[in-house]
Design a protein around this motif. Structure first.
Motif, PDB file in Angstrom:
ATOM      1  N   CYS A 277      27.651   5.723 -12.092  1.00 20.57           N
ATOM      2  CA  CYS A 277      26.612   5.741 -11.075  1.00 20.57           C
ATOM      3  C   CYS A 277      27.004   6.507  -9.819  1.00 20.57           C
ATOM      4  N   CYS A 278      28.288   6.541  -9.484  1.00 22.44           N
ATOM      5  CA  CYS A 278      28.687   7.267  -8.289  1.00 22.44           C
ATOM      6  C   CYS A 278      28.443   8.759  -8.462  1.00 22.44           C
ATOM      7  N   GLU A 279      28.855   9.272  -9.589  1.00 21.91           N
ATOM      8  CA  GLU A 279      28.561  10.679  -9.888  1.00 21.91           C
ATOM      9  C   GLU A 279      27.060  10.913  -9.862  1.00 21.91           C
ATOM     10  N   ASP A 280      26.352  10.017 -10.500  1.00 19.57           N
ATOM     11  CA  ASP A 280      24.900  10.154 -10.567  1.00 19.57           C
ATOM     12  C   ASP A 280      24.284  10.189  -9.174  1.00 19.57           C
ATOM     13  N   LEU A 281      24.811   9.326  -8.324  1.00 16.94           N
ATOM     14  CA  LEU A 281      24.254   9.285  -6.973  1.00 16.94           C
ATOM     15  C   LEU A 281      24.520  10.597  -6.246  1.00 16.94           C
ATOM     16  N   LEU A 282      25.731  11.110  -6.404  1.00 14.74           N
ATOM     17  CA  LEU A 282      26.050  12.382  -5.764  1.00 14.74           C
ATOM     18  C   LEU A 282      25.100  13.466  -6.258  1.00 14.74           C
ATOM     19  N   LYS A 283      24.876  13.438  -7.545  1.00 15.15           N
ATOM     20  CA  LYS A 283      23.946  14.406  -8.139  1.00 15.15           C
ATOM     21  C   LYS A 283      22.555  14.207  -7.547  1.00 15.15           C
ATOM     22  N   ARG A 284      22.190  12.974  -7.452  1.00 15.00           N
ATOM     23  CA  ARG A 284      20.884  12.632  -6.888  1.00 15.00           C
ATOM     24  C   ARG A 284      20.792  13.151  -5.445  1.00 15.00           C
ATOM     25  N   LEU A 285      21.859  12.948  -4.707  1.00  7.72           N
ATOM     26  CA  LEU A 285      21.856  13.393  -3.311  1.00  7.72           C
ATOM     27  C   LEU A 285      21.825  14.912  -3.226  1.00  7.72           C
TER      28      LEU A 285
END
Lengths: 334, 334
Positions: free
Chosen positions: A101-109
């Motif tokens: 999820c952390c990677e995903d969030l960065l991607k999301r951001l």
DNA sequence: TTGTAAGCGTTATCAC
DNA sequence: GTGATAACGCTTACAA
């Protein structure tokens, strides 16, 4: 889609003047203002927030991070969205799936920089805790104002249900109803269990009751919760005298206890009073309907929305903590 | 906050080249690309959506419109969001509050023009129907690709649960289990009731059963649904011979029927088999656990996400309809 | 393969 | 009071 330019062309004044007229606060001749406003109305002018945001640097959306899908969360969303919408902020959701999820969030951001974020995620174990804390750190690093709901990371602003007070109140309510031997059945290490115990112990002390606590081992999922309700009932059945009333950790446990009573000929509330926690939809329709503690989701959502708006506006890094009171929903099980 | 310009300055190439490297799809020397990407990472670059939207006019988000808050919807969200995220689309939610929702939506659209929309709203009455149809018309007028979930406006693309087939299958299942007198208890005029009846009648015909339908009057809310379950049971109790099995419109009705049975000494499933519809969390824990029909929320969400992506990409105005099969969840009530 | 430059709609600084 | 004009960060035609 009409822009300031269109209005300027139509009225023959400059863009700047149109802007002044629309904003209202600057010096401008009444007559000009009137003409401009009329033209704006006629052209169906709607300001372009993307342009505004571009100029003023700020994003215009709020990310709500969530992992455990419950109706409660959605209702908090709803109340929050209402507040945010008034401030011209959009609510965008980000669902936590797994350990990436952390990677995903960065991607999301990387798709858009939000004006703020709300962490509505909750956790059952240390891993999840670390994961969610990781998400918060990302927001923190990026200087994105972030509000936690029912989460307690040091330094993070938060809105928290006052579980301790809720249980204190429910025990007091039972005591005032005449119950004497009042027990608490919780789950070891589950989120909010300690606060509940704190409130229970405080009430026990205040009202000079006998402390009687049972803690089921931690296990995740609805079925586990149901199982723990049964465990609790079996535990209390071992003693010569059953408690007269039990405050359960959660509705699921309480409902399961209700079933146990039905199967074992224990009358509720005559033989045993039962209180749940959460006010889930079922509880109104159990046999008998369950007295329970209700998290005021609308209020939490509203308060969170407002607090987040403040955080976004002020942009200083002070962190606030706001406690919200729960409501006792009295039904026939007590 | 780092911008393309910052990366350009740091790496010594032009903004245009940075843009190319980040986009990935255009011709660019591998070495340059590597350097730029490294710099972007180091600077923690996050594109500014406002600027992007301003320039290209097009949105990067999908609006999910929703009015009735249920866990089911949220789980569809989750599955949909997963698909959308892969396509770099954000999911933004818009909650329908009241009769001003059309204005609200227009205002919302002035904040950002979405790439597409999903209407997850459902309705209980004509007014709501008109309101939601109004929302769709707004999207339609604005040429925003829009997908309806369990909604059937003519000309709109949609993903629909095949309720007729679901009931046909459940009745067939009951028949194969040996039940002969199988009834259907629904709610007059409620969304999806007609489809259920259609499936029921088809199954009755196929298996040469006796048709036995009870319809409770339409009323909104959980309590009303529970009440209709009781109404149905009282209806069937009037006859000399009770049906051997009843398919209910919804879990709420079925659970209420279960309670009625408990109170009136009717054994489930020996005296009466019961099937619900929705697979709500409670149903696994009723006494006995309820056999029910499960809407495959994850599948619906996933399919919807994919279909919407197609709609956004193709941008021709053909409308698709996709039926999704339900699952029968067998538990102890049958 | 890379760079230049225009422009999206708004706001804000200046000068008139 | 009002009007040029620059700037926000990004995309994209057109040059080089």
């Amino acid at each position: 889609m009409a822009s300031l330019k269109d209005i300027a062309e139509k009225t023959g004044v400059s863009i700047r003047t149109v802007n002044r007229a629309l904003k209202g606060d600057e010096k401008i001749k009444e007559a000009t203002k009137k003409i401009v406003l009329a033209a704006a109305k006629e052209l169906n002018y709607i300001p372009n927030l993307a342009a505004r945001a571009l100029k003023s640097g700020g994003g215009y959306e709020v990310i709500a991070v969530i992992n455990n899908l419950h109706e409660m969360h959605l209702r908090k969303f709803a109340a929050m969205e209402k507040v945010l919408r008034e401030k011209e902020l959009l609510l965008s959701i980000f669902i936590v799936e797994d350990e990436n999820c952390c990677e995903d969030l960065l991607k999301r951001l990387s798709l858009s920089r939000p004006a703020g974020a709300v962490l509505m995620a909750d956790y059952d174990n240390q891993e999840q805790y670390d994961l969610i804390k990781g998400l918060w750190k990302i927001f923190d690093q990026q200087d994105i104002p972030c509000l936690g709901i029912d989460l307690d990371f040091e330094g993070m602003s938060q809105v928290i249900l006052d579980r301790s007070k809720a249980i204190y109140d429910s025990i007091t309510y039972l005591q005032q109803k005449g119950y004497k031997d009042i027990a608490y059945a919780g789950i070891e290490g589950a989120f909010g269990n300690d606060e509940r115990i704190e409130g229970y112990k405080k009430a026990v002390k205040t009202h000079s009751l006998k402390e009687n606590i049972f803690l089921a081992p931690l296990a995740v999922g609805d079925e586990a919760r149901v199982e723990s309700g049964k465990l609790a009932m079996e535990h209390f059945a071992k003693f010569a005298k059953r408690p007269q009333a039990i405050q359960f950790f959660t509705d699921m446990m309480a409902v399961s206890a209700l079933q146990y009573c039905q199967q074992n000929g224990i009358k509720v509330p005559e033989d045993l009073a039962i209180i749940g926690f959460d006010n889930q939809p079922i509880t109104a329709f159990t046999q008998p309907p369950l007295t329970t503690i209700s998290q005021p989701v609308e209020r939490v959502g509203e308060i969170s929305g407002k607090l987040l708006c403040d955080l976004i506006k002020s942009s200083n890094s002070v962190s606030y903590t706001k406690f919200v009171d729960a409501d006792l929903v009295e039904r026939a099980s007590t």
